[in-house]
Structure formats: structure tokens, C-alpha cells
Scaffold this active site. Structure first.
Site, short mmCIF file in Angstrom:
data_model
loop_
_atom_site.label_atom_id
_atom_site.label_comp_id
_atom_site.label_asym_id
_atom_site.label_seq_id
_atom_site.Cartn_x
_atom_site.Cartn_y
_atom_site.Cartn_z
N GLY A 282 -19.69 -28.28 -15.84
CA GLY A 282 -18.28 -28.62 -15.73
C GLY A 282 -18.08 -29.76 -14.74
O GLY A 282 -17.20 -30.61 -14.91
N HIS B 24 -18.15 -18.23 -16.22
CA HIS B 24 -16.98 -18.71 -16.96
C HIS B 24 -16.77 -17.95 -18.28
O HIS B 24 -17.52 -17.04 -18.60
CB HIS B 24 -17.09 -20.22 -17.15
CG HIS B 24 -16.92 -20.94 -15.84
ND1 HIS B 24 -15.85 -21.72 -15.54
CD2 HIS B 24 -17.70 -20.93 -14.72
CE1 HIS B 24 -15.97 -22.18 -14.30
NE2 HIS B 24 -17.09 -21.72 -13.79
C1 LIG Z 1 -11.83 -25.67 -11.68
C2 LIG Z 1 -13.30 -25.95 -11.76
N1 LIG Z 1 -13.70 -27.19 -12.07
C3 LIG Z 1 -15.00 -27.50 -12.15
C4 LIG Z 1 -15.98 -26.55 -11.94
C5 LIG Z 1 -17.42 -26.94 -12.01
O1 LIG Z 1 -18.10 -26.35 -13.08
P1 LIG Z 1 -19.70 -26.21 -13.04
O2 LIG Z 1 -20.03 -25.09 -12.13
O3 LIG Z 1 -20.08 -25.94 -14.46
O4 LIG Z 1 -20.24 -27.50 -12.56
C6 LIG Z 1 -15.61 -25.25 -11.61
C7 LIG Z 1 -16.64 -24.22 -11.37
O5 LIG Z 1 -16.40 -23.06 -11.25
C8 LIG Z 1 -14.23 -24.94 -11.51
O6 LIG Z 1 -13.82 -23.71 -11.18
#
Ligand SMILES: Cc1ncc(COP(=O)(O)O)c(C=O)c1O
Length: 429
Positions: A84, A210
Site C-alpha cells: 500500500g 487488511h
Molecule cells: C491508511 C494507510 N495507508 C497506507 C498503508 C501502507 O500499506 P502497506 O503496509 O501495505 O505498505 C497503511 C498500512 O496499514 C495504511 O493504514
């Protein structure tokens, strides 16, 4: 899913392993997780099949996932990424905003919502959040606006949809870009439409905590063809190819007629022609294989998350004198990532007391990510513009936490969570 005779043995073996793996829940001993990847032999079977195919990079599973995910959301393009955080970086990169531009974003956030702004020289404009929705108040955007603002970078906090109709109106009137960070908000709707589909781009995370998981993974979604090409190029080393998934990746024996057609460099292979200064932020195909199975189960996950949230909400309402319970907007239909709680002021305990009590009773809690990001060591001196005093963000940092609503929670676990809250309140009253 179809299982042919050759795969049957593997499938049966994995099925047996998973049956034997089932653990019994022992209240007070087994941790009630704040988030949990719910998967079984089907995900692992497809991941192993992907590995056995001999093609590791993005291929047929990624292609299928991107199509199914787009269809699910009702959006034209989905571009898979390896997280993410990468999806947020790609979305910001794709816009190619001028240096010195500003982007409005909440002060209470996950670090990698804001990091791409800092990394790309875009000045964050930090707004406070609403103390019950944990999102910005759309009506306060005017206070944050300046001529330099080019982007609204907005997370739907913990799956709770922003007032996205008002936000889009504000953005359209001023010709601003909108990135919806829907990393925590798969399945959440606003006015009947999935969040992530309103702005220029939406982003998702498929980390195990998630709504669906690929182990690690992420995606950018968009209806804008040009932005989707930018995202793919930045993701894939900066190259000039335009196919969602490379023909050669789908079939190593295939001939790609496009490689030498309409290339920016005459007669030069498009796969080795670079139109952006890119990264490599691609996932493996086995991640997409797992993700596809998760996506097909997602309607059940979504329903369970909503039921779990509803049960916790209706039971915790009894303790409203002590806790601020989360609220969503009238047009919002959240598919919650977790259940946020803020300890009220002037109650006979602090957040650390309830959090310690829950953790000692093996109920996992987490703070609301970074809290007020300006209080974090890495960000305290960052070049940003702050709107107002960020009092609610400070309050969240001091008094909020969240507990799980994930689809792996059983009735027994939910009842245990509620009983533990009851026990705590009885003690401190
Ligand atoms: C709102 C939000 N954006 C971005 C991310 C980043 O995702 P990732 O852990 O897959 O890099 C998260 C992770 O929990 C998040 O809660």
C-alpha cells in the site's frame, strides 16, 4: 476454482494440513488479534501453483486479479504494487506535481500516506481530524486552501468514508487532484459507491492486517487512462510498455508485435525504453494468486466485519460515559478495518490503564497509527503548513486505540472482548 487430477494430490495434502492446524480459542490465553489474515488451503494451493508454473513475476494471476478487482470496484484500471505504501508513492508520482506544490492531508495518519509527499518535495498541509469520524471535516478544507495546493491526499481512516461528495466538489471547483488512500477501506461505500472510485486515484494495501491479503501487496485504481500508464511505468523501472500485463509474461513463447511499434526511440525495444524515472515496485504473481482467492471470499469477509463492528458497537454503547465511540456520516456505509475508541476526559482511568488491561487479557490493541504525525521523531521538524492547533490529533495520540473487527473473530471471542470491557469498568468505577 478448478482442480485437475495432477493438482489433486497437492490440494488434498494442503487441505489436510489446514484441517489439522485449527487452533482452539482459550479466553485469556489465545490472543484476540486486532487484525488477522483469514485464509486456508485454497490461497496456498494457488500460490504454490503459481510458483510451480515457473514464472515468478507479474503474469496471469496478476492480470486476472487486476481485472476482477476493477470489476468489483466498478473502475477502469487496477495496477498491482508490492504494498500500500508503494501504491501511495506511485499515485503521487503519477501526478508529477511541480516542486513547491502543497497537498492537504490529515495530521493523524499512517506515515506512508504522507511520506510520498515529503519524498517528492510536496509540502504537506496538515489538517486536524474530527474526534468521532477520525477524518478531516470537509467543511474546513477552505481554511487549509492556498493557491499552491494541488492535491488532497485523504485516507478513509480505519475504513470510515470521508465526506467525499463535498470533498470532490471542493476539489473540482479548484481543479485539485484527489488521491483516496483506501488502504484500510476496501468495501466501504459512500452514497452506494465504493470509496477509491471518486478521486483521480485510489490506493489499497493487501498486508495481512487488511481486508484481503496477498502476504504483502497493494494496488492503485483509477478511471484515468493516462494516470494508469504513468503508474505502470513508474512501477516497472520507468519503461515505455503500455500493456497492463506484458504479453511475454503471460506466455513466454508469445511474440509481442508492440515492442518495436510507435516507440519513443526509433527502432528501440519498448521494454528497454524509459519514459519515466521509475522504480521496481512490482509484486510476485504468487501474491496475486493468493489475492484472487481472497477477493472471491471478500463478500463474506465484508459482511462479517460489519456484523462484528455492529455487535461491538451495540454492546460498548453501555460504556459511553467512558469512551467516545466511532461515528460515520449519514451517506457512509463503512467496512471497518478496526474499532476505534477514545477514552473520554475526566474519567477515572487513562488509555494506558484500559490498554494494559486488555493486553493482559490477551486482547490486542493498537494506537491510531502515528497519531499526530508532528509528534513523531522523524517528522517533528518537517517542512509543512499546519492548519489550526491539531487539538483532536493530539487527543487521539493521547487517548485513542483500536481493537479488531476482522472476519476471524468468533462469537466466543467477541463475547470475551465485551466481558473484559465490563470487568474493567466494574473495577475502575
Ligand atoms: C491508511 C494507510 N495507508 C497506507 C498503508 C501502507 O500499506 P502497506 O503496509 O501495505 O505498505 C497503511 C498500512 O496499514 C495504511 O493504514
Amino acid at each position: 476454482m478448478t482442480v485437475n487430477a495432477n493438482d489433486k494430490e497437492l490440494y488434498t495434502l494442503l487441505e489436510r494440513i489446514f484441517k489439522e492446524k485449527k487452533e482452539q480459542f482459550i479466553p485469556g490465553k489465545t490472543t484476540v488479534q486486532y487484525a488477522l489474515a483469514v485464509y486456508d488451503h485454497n490461497e496456498i494451493f494457488e500460490a504454490v501453483k503459481s510458483l510451480l508454473s515457473g514464472w515468478f513475476g507479474i503474469g496471469k494471476y496478476a492480470s486476472e486479479f487486476e481485472k476482477e478487482f476493477s470489476k468489483f470496484l466498478g473502475i477502469k484500471q487496477c495496477i498491482l504494487a508490492n504494498s500500500g505504501s508503494s501504491a501511495n508513492l506511485l499515485a503521487v508520482e503519477a501526478l508529477q506535481l511541480p516542486k513547491g506544490a502543497e497537498a492537504i492531508t490529515p495530521a493523524t495518519t499512517f506515515p506512508t500516506t504522507i511520506n510520498p509527499l515529503i519524498q517528492k518535495g510536496i509540502k504537506p498541509v496538515l489538517m486536524d481530524i474530527n474526534p468521532t469520524t477520525y477524518n478531516i471535516n470537509a467543511s474546513e478544507l477552505k481554511k487549509a486552501f492556498s493557491k499552491k495546493v494541488k492535491l488532497l491526499m485523504l485516507p478513509h481512516t480505519l475504513g470510515n468514508p470521508n465526506e467525499i461528495d463535498q470533498i470532490m466538489e471542493f476539489a473540482e471547483e479548484r481543479d485539485l487532484h484527489v488521491i483516496e488512500d483506501a488502504c484500510d477501506a476496501l468495501g466501504s461505500r459512500y452514497d452506494g459507491r465504493y470509496v477509491s472510485t471518486f478521486g483521480d486515484m485510489g490506493t489499497f494495501s493487501f498486508y495481512p492486517a487488511h481486508h484481503i491479503t496477498m502476504g504483502e501487496g497493494g494496488a492503485v485504481v483509477t478511471n484515468n487512462e493516462e494516470l494508469s500508464l504513468n503508474v505502470r511505468s513508474f512501477r516497472d523501472w520507468g519503461r515505455a510498455c503500455v500493456c497492463p500485463v506484458c504479453t511475454i509474461a503471460l506466455d513466454p513463447n508469445a511474440y509481442c508485435p508492440l515492442r518495436f511499434m510507435k516507440t519513443p526511440l526509433p527502432d528501440y525495444d519498448k521494454r528497454f525504453t524509459y519514459i519515466t524515472v521509475g522504480y521496481n515496485l512490482k509484486p510476485l504473481d504468487l501474491q496475486a494468486a493468493m489475492g484472487l482467492q481472497q477477493l472471491r471470499r471478500f463478500p463474506q469477509f465484508m459482511q462479517k466485519r460489519k456484523e462484528n463492528f455492529k455487535k461491538l458497537y451495540s454492546e460498548l454503547l453501555r460504556f459511553e460515559d467512558y469512551f467516545v465511540l466511532p461515528e460515520s456520516l449519514p451517506k457512509a456505509d463503512p467496512c471497518w478495518f478496526a474499532f476505534p475508541i477514545t477514552v473520554k476526559e475526566k474519567v477515572p482511568f487513562k488509555r494506558k490503564d484500559i490498554v494494559n488491561f486488555l493486553e493482559e487479557h490477551r486482547i490486542a490493541t493498537r494506537p491510531l497509527f502515528a497519531g499526530n504525525i508532528l509528534r513523531q521523531p522523524a517528522y517533528k521538524d518537517m517542512d509543512c503548513r499546519v492548519v489550526g492547533k491539531l487539538e483532536n490529533s493530539d487527543r487521539v495520540m493521547k487517548s485513542s486505540f483500536f481493537i479488531g473487527v476482522h472476519p476471524g473473530l468468533t462469537e466466543e471471542m467477541l463475547n470475551y472482548m465485551i466481558e473484559t470491557f465490563e470487568e474493567f469498568i466494574r473495577k475502575v468505577k
